[in-house]
Write a protein that holds these residues in place. Structure first.
Motif, short mmCIF file in Angstrom:
data_model
loop_
_atom_site.label_atom_id
_atom_site.label_comp_id
_atom_site.label_asym_id
_atom_site.label_seq_id
_atom_site.Cartn_x
_atom_site.Cartn_y
_atom_site.Cartn_z
N UNK A 3 5.99 10.17 3.93
CA UNK A 3 5.12 11.13 3.29
C UNK A 3 3.85 11.24 4.12
N UNK A 4 3.65 12.36 4.82
CA UNK A 4 2.52 12.41 5.76
C UNK A 4 1.16 12.36 5.12
N UNK A 5 1.06 12.66 3.81
CA UNK A 5 -0.26 12.68 3.19
C UNK A 5 -0.62 11.37 2.51
N UNK A 6 0.30 10.44 2.45
CA UNK A 6 0.04 9.20 1.74
C UNK A 6 -0.37 8.12 2.74
N UNK A 7 -1.59 7.61 2.62
CA UNK A 7 -2.01 6.57 3.58
C UNK A 7 -1.34 5.24 3.24
N UNK A 8 -1.27 4.36 4.26
CA UNK A 8 -0.86 2.98 4.00
C UNK A 8 -2.10 2.11 4.08
N UNK A 9 -2.08 1.03 3.33
CA UNK A 9 -3.25 0.17 3.25
C UNK A 9 -3.37 -0.68 4.51
N UNK A 10 -4.57 -0.77 5.05
CA UNK A 10 -4.79 -1.63 6.22
C UNK A 10 -6.12 -2.34 6.05
N UNK A 11 -6.22 -3.46 6.72
CA UNK A 11 -7.45 -4.25 6.61
C UNK A 11 -8.10 -4.32 7.97
N UNK A 12 -9.42 -4.33 8.00
CA UNK A 12 -10.13 -4.51 9.27
C UNK A 12 -10.14 -6.01 9.55
N UNK C 70 -7.01 3.46 -5.61
CA UNK C 70 -7.73 2.43 -6.34
C UNK C 70 -8.02 1.35 -5.33
N UNK C 71 -9.24 0.95 -5.28
CA UNK C 71 -9.57 0.09 -4.15
C UNK C 71 -10.58 -0.94 -4.54
N UNK C 72 -10.29 -2.13 -4.14
CA UNK C 72 -11.32 -3.13 -4.21
C UNK C 72 -11.72 -3.39 -2.77
N UNK C 73 -12.93 -3.06 -2.38
CA UNK C 73 -13.26 -3.09 -0.95
C UNK C 73 -12.84 -4.37 -0.24
N UNK C 74 -12.99 -5.50 -0.89
CA UNK C 74 -12.69 -6.73 -0.14
C UNK C 74 -11.45 -7.46 -0.65
N UNK C 75 -10.97 -7.08 -1.81
CA UNK C 75 -9.82 -7.81 -2.33
C UNK C 75 -8.54 -7.16 -1.89
N UNK C 81 -2.71 3.17 -2.88
CA UNK C 81 -2.77 4.61 -2.73
C UNK C 81 -1.53 5.15 -3.43
N UNK C 82 -1.70 6.05 -4.36
CA UNK C 82 -0.50 6.57 -5.01
C UNK C 82 -0.44 8.08 -4.90
N UNK C 83 0.75 8.58 -4.60
CA UNK C 83 0.88 10.03 -4.47
C UNK C 83 0.76 10.69 -5.83
#
Lengths: 282, 316, 352
Positions: A3-12, C70-75, C81-83
């Protein structure tokens, strides 16, 4: 690509300042979900859309070669709303990644060839990814001679300088030509002069098995092309990486086109031959 | 109308061939009934392109080319003249050095939307011939007459029919121009004690195309406040959150004291919103602005323009 | 293909029945403007005329949420992310052939094809759920020129059912399975030969007047792209074009969109709004550089996209359905037919 509009979670997971004025930083990102990370398959030349929830997104070239699954580096200059916000983020902060998007450098066609990488200023990011990829122990035998010309306005604005000098110094079998417009009185052991001039002096003449990758500000590109012409490079052997304002990153929102092609999906890498066919709207 | 058009063309040809002006700004025929095109003519041979009819609704002060050499001749209605004065006092143009102004005595312009709504059915309108007091509409399968007065634009119904003294010459046209019926007692569309409802009702159809802004000669900011902030602070267009009023309110405040009520905004609006009403409402609520006619006196400034009591001789 | 008759006296009960299972929209007047408004039980027939706003509002609505976050900046636990999803079943009645055709033209650009591996899933989902009940045009409408772009007043492309107004009744053709679900036996009688003849007579009469309207063709802009790019036409149009964007807002095949954010760092959503190439900010880089700084360059982009870039990418079809809205509502009378003719004249391409 699901799904091109759905981001995946990433951490710095790492942050490094590239320039003394701290306006340019390199961020190392780690995709959190294993399945997402496994699916993230890219080649140098491609880009991602980095999503900072609540602030926005921006497209950024991937500045590292594929290595550990799901880990990439991006180098970002503080420019507008979203990039400024990114610069305030710290280790462990969460971001979203969409991608990888775009056509990479033409790796298949480059196999067995000499490769010349020409970069200017802040635009060296995907070339760095390309160079890492080439110098990777498995890949290096696939390419013949490697020449790099990379210049910036002054020594403090060169990206990845330590890394580049290390590669050149440790017999990595590349010819590295770093240059600056002005030394500003700093200690400097490399060339002085504009990139097109150093290209003219140092880059070998074109041949059937040489490819040139050029990434830089439009003015640098404009003056480098005639030099490559004079050196005998055909336009289907020269590749540029372009940029335009983007939103979707996948050729749907209609924004980043030059003529009938979209920079995000038909590029950002284009051969000069292809660019010559496009209208002068860039 | 024919004599007027002939005079306009003759005048333009004369000015251009004598090089009094390097270009002339006027109107040309549209390719459909009830619409005209602002146009710039640069050579005497092209003077025949010029046209004038009852549908010259755009305000030509909004179409001045950004770069020009030599003088510009302008065929201007009274409201256009007043906007030119405003642009001059705001130092966007130099009337004295760069313009040759030809006034056109105007009998009101017609509202094409009113005409369409008065004509039943969905048939293509082939031609519209405007006369007084009737307009002839030709359609496939028939024709119809309408009272011209009923088809006038709202802004023309309240036209003060005064003009600033900046005209180099008047194009006379028909020998006995009838005065426009004047309806200064038009009741306010926005009722002061129910204004919130009125605002919502009036602007509910707005699609934020910004045609009103673009057609307005006084909206000349290169980067409008809306562009600077993007869509966000106006409220995203999520169902239930549509918000067009912020833009119109802010714009109305920018227009106060600078709006000549020319009606170009309403003529441009694709959903026929009475855009002028907000400025008129603000004006009615403020005695100083009520008395001040923008663009009429080149040496006067709007009440809020500066702190110089000496200039504001119209304040009491 | 099944053909039925729906008496106009039964129209109200028919639409009422459909409204029980679907969200129904049909052309009604609101503040003097004909638009696709929610069904409220009052309509006894389908209005004449073309709605002011095109059909695209149902497939590309403004404020279309595409991802929630929905995001917890550090957790890590609460991050996601939900479509978003829109599976409303919508029926739109009274869609003219020009609008119905636009669905397919937009779909070519927004859905998977060999040139683009990515697709607009929001558009696709809505298109799957949308039922288009068309209304054929039996006489030339006030402003349209569908013939100029290969459309026709009886074109059934993009529809699930098509209605034709025979006077006291509608002749209804079932075109898809989705459409078939809406034609229950008790309301719809099978059409007889006389009905079908009546329709073809009406169509024949209508055709004469359509032909008389003499649509000039709008075709693919041939010629060297740089020649087209440098035509003086663009500067000429810029002398009067307001860059207001009315054309893009009302055009059924203008689909360019912007992605915006709503919310704070913890939660919110990303949504889509329709955008316009007529506005200065459309292509402005964050650095401030703008490859389309001039009005003329933006006008050029719109027409080149419609007449050259889009057809080049998608089967030589121009991105125009001839609905006529842009011409009717342009405050300064810029006409795509004229632009197409001007391009043909100056590009050295085919003169037809």
């Amino acid at each position: 690509m699901t799904e091109p509009f759905l981001p995946v979670l990433a951490k710095i997971i790492a942050i490094r300042s590239e320039t003394a004025d701290k306006l340019i930083k390199t961020f190392t990102l780690s995709i959190q979900d294993k399945a997402d990370a496994d699916r993230f398959d890219f080649l140098p030349g491609q880009f991602i859309e980095l999503f900072l929830p609540g602030k926005g997104e921006f497209p950024v070239g991937i500045a590292s070669a594929p290595a550990e699954k799901g880990i990439i580096e991006i180098t970002v200059k503080k420019t507008g709303l979203v990039t400024t916000y990114l610069h305030t983020r710290t280790i462990n902060d969460n971001v979203g990644i969409r991608g990888p998007f775009g056509r990479p450098f033409p790796w298949q066609g480059m196999s067995g060839k000499n490769v010349v990488l020409i970069g200017g200023g802040f635009a060296f990011t995907t070339l760095r990814a390309a160079l890492q990829y080439i110098l990777n122990r498995e890949n290096r035998p696939l390419f013949k001679d490697i020449h790099v010309v990379y210049g910036a306005t002054n020594p403090e604005l060169l990206l990845y300088r330590a890394e580049l000098e290390q590669w050149a110094g440790h017999g990595q079998d590349i010819q590295l030509h770093l240059t600056v417009d002005r030394t500003n009185g700093m200690a400097w052991h490399h060339e002085t002069g504009l990139v097109p001039e150093i290209v003219r002096q140092r880059v070998p003449t074109g041949s059937a098995d040489t490819v040139a990758l050029v990434c830089g500000p439009p003015i640098m590109v404009k003056f480098t092309i005639p030099v490559l012409d004079a050196l005998g490079y055909r336009h289907d052997q020269v590749f540029l990486s372009l940029e335009n304002k983007m939103k979707c990153g996948v050729g749907l929102c209609g924004r980043c086109n030059i003529g009938p092609v979209y920079i995000c999906k038909d590029g950002p890498v284009f051969s000069l031959e292809k660019l010559n066919q496009l209208p002068d709207e860039y | 109308m024919d004599t007027l058009v002939a005079e306009i063309r003759q005048k333009a040809e004369d000015l251009l061939s004598r090089k009094v002006v390097s270009m002339v700004l006027g109107f040309t025929r549209g390719n459909l009934p009830m619409v005209t095109r602002p146009c710039i003519v640069r050579s005497p041979e092209d003077a025949d392109l010029l046209w004038w009819d009852d549908f010259c609704v755009m305000n030509l002060a909004a179409f001045i080319p950004p770069r020009h050499e030599g003088k510009i001749g302008v065929f201007a209605k009274r409201c256009d003249l007043r906007n030119l004065v405003i642009l001059n006092s705001e130092k966007k143009i130099n009337l004295h050095d760069d313009f040759y102004i030809m006034g056109i005595p105007c009998h009101g312009m017609l509202d094409s939307e009113k005409v369409r709504q008065a004509v039943p059915g969905n048939k293509r309108i082939e031609s519209v011939t405007s006369g007084k007091p009737f307009i002839e509409i030709m359609q496939h399968g028939g024709s119809q007459s309408l009272e011209r007065h009923d088809m006038l634009r709202e802004s023309c119904l309240t036209c003060s029919q005064t003009s600033p003294d900046i005209v180099d010459e008047w194009i006379t046209g028909p020998a006995d121009p009838e005065p426009l019926p004047h309806d200064s007692e038009q009741s306010p569309v926005i009722e002061p004690d129910r204004d919130a409802e009125s605002f919502d009702a009036l602007f509910s159809e707005c699609i934020r195309c910004y045609a009103c802004r673009e057609a307005c000669p006084s909206c000349y900011c290169e980067t409008c406040f809306v562009d600077k902030a993007g869509y966000l602070w106006q409220g995203p267009d999520i169902p239930g959150e549509k918000n067009s009023l912020d833009f119109h309110f802010f714009r109305a405040f920018h227009m106060l004291g600078r709006c000549t009520d020319c009606g170009a905004c309403e003529s441009a609006c694709p959903v026929h919103i009475p855009v002028r009403q907000l400025v008129l409402h603000l004006k009615r609520g403020n005695a100083a602005f009520q008395k001040y006619e923008p663009g009429l006196n080149p040496s006067l400034q709007p009440p809020d323009a500066c702190f110089c009591p000496a200039i504001h001789n119209h304040r009491k | 293909m099944d053909t039925f008759i729906l008496e106009k006296t039964a129209f109200q009960s028919f639409s009422g029945e459909v409204a029980r299972d679907y969200s129904v929209y049909l052309p009604t007047f609101q503040k003097g403007i004909l638009g696709f408004n929610p069904y409220n039980g009052d309509a006894t027939a389908l209005e004449e005329g073309l709605t002011r706003h095109p059909l695209k509002q149902f497939l590309l609505p403004n404020g279309d949420i595409i991802v929630h976050y929905h995001r917890h900046p550090q957790g890590s636990e609460e991050n996601r992310f939900s479509p978003a999803s829109d599976d409303r079943n919508i029926v739109v009645l009274g869609v003219r052939p020009c609008d119905a055709r636009s669905v397919g033209l937009n779909a070519m650009a927004l859905l998977s094809d060999s040139s683009n591996p990515y697709q607009d899933s929001g558009f696709q989902q809505r298109r799957r759920h949308l039922i288009v009940i068309g209304l054929g045009c039996l006489s030339p409408c006030a402003d349209g020129f569908c013939g100029s772009v290969g459309g026709s007043p009886e074109d059934e492309t993009g529809m699930d059912l098509i209605f034709f107004d025979l006077g006291d009744s509608y002749l209804v053709k079932v075109l898809t399975e989705k459409g078939a679900r809406l034609t229950p036996e008790k309301r719809f009688q099978p059409a007889e030969a006389a009905d079908i003849k009546r329709l073809s007579d009406l169509v024949a009469t209508g055709r004469k007047t359509f032909a008389a309207a003499a649509d000039p063709k709008i075709s693919y802009a041939e010629g060297d792209i740089n020649t087209l790019f440098n035509l003086p036409l663009w500067e000429e149009l810029a002398e009067r074009c307001l860059n207001c964007g009315i054309c893009t807002h009302l055009c059924p095949t203008c689909y360019c969109f912007d992605l915006l954010d709503h919310g704070n760092e913890k939660q919110g959503y990303r949504f889509r709004v329709l955008d316009s190439c007529m506005y200065q900010l459309f292509t402005q880089h964050a650095s401030g550089y703008n490859p389309r700084k001039s009005k003329a360059s933006r006008i050029r982009q719109r027409f080149m996209h419609k007449l050259r870039y889009y057809p080049e990418n998608f089967n030589q079809q121009v991105a125009c359905v001839g609905c006529g809205r842009c011409v009717r509502y342009c405050p300064v009378n810029i006409d795509i037919r004229e632009v197409a003719s001007q391009i043909r004249l100056h590009s050295g391409g085919n003169h037809d």
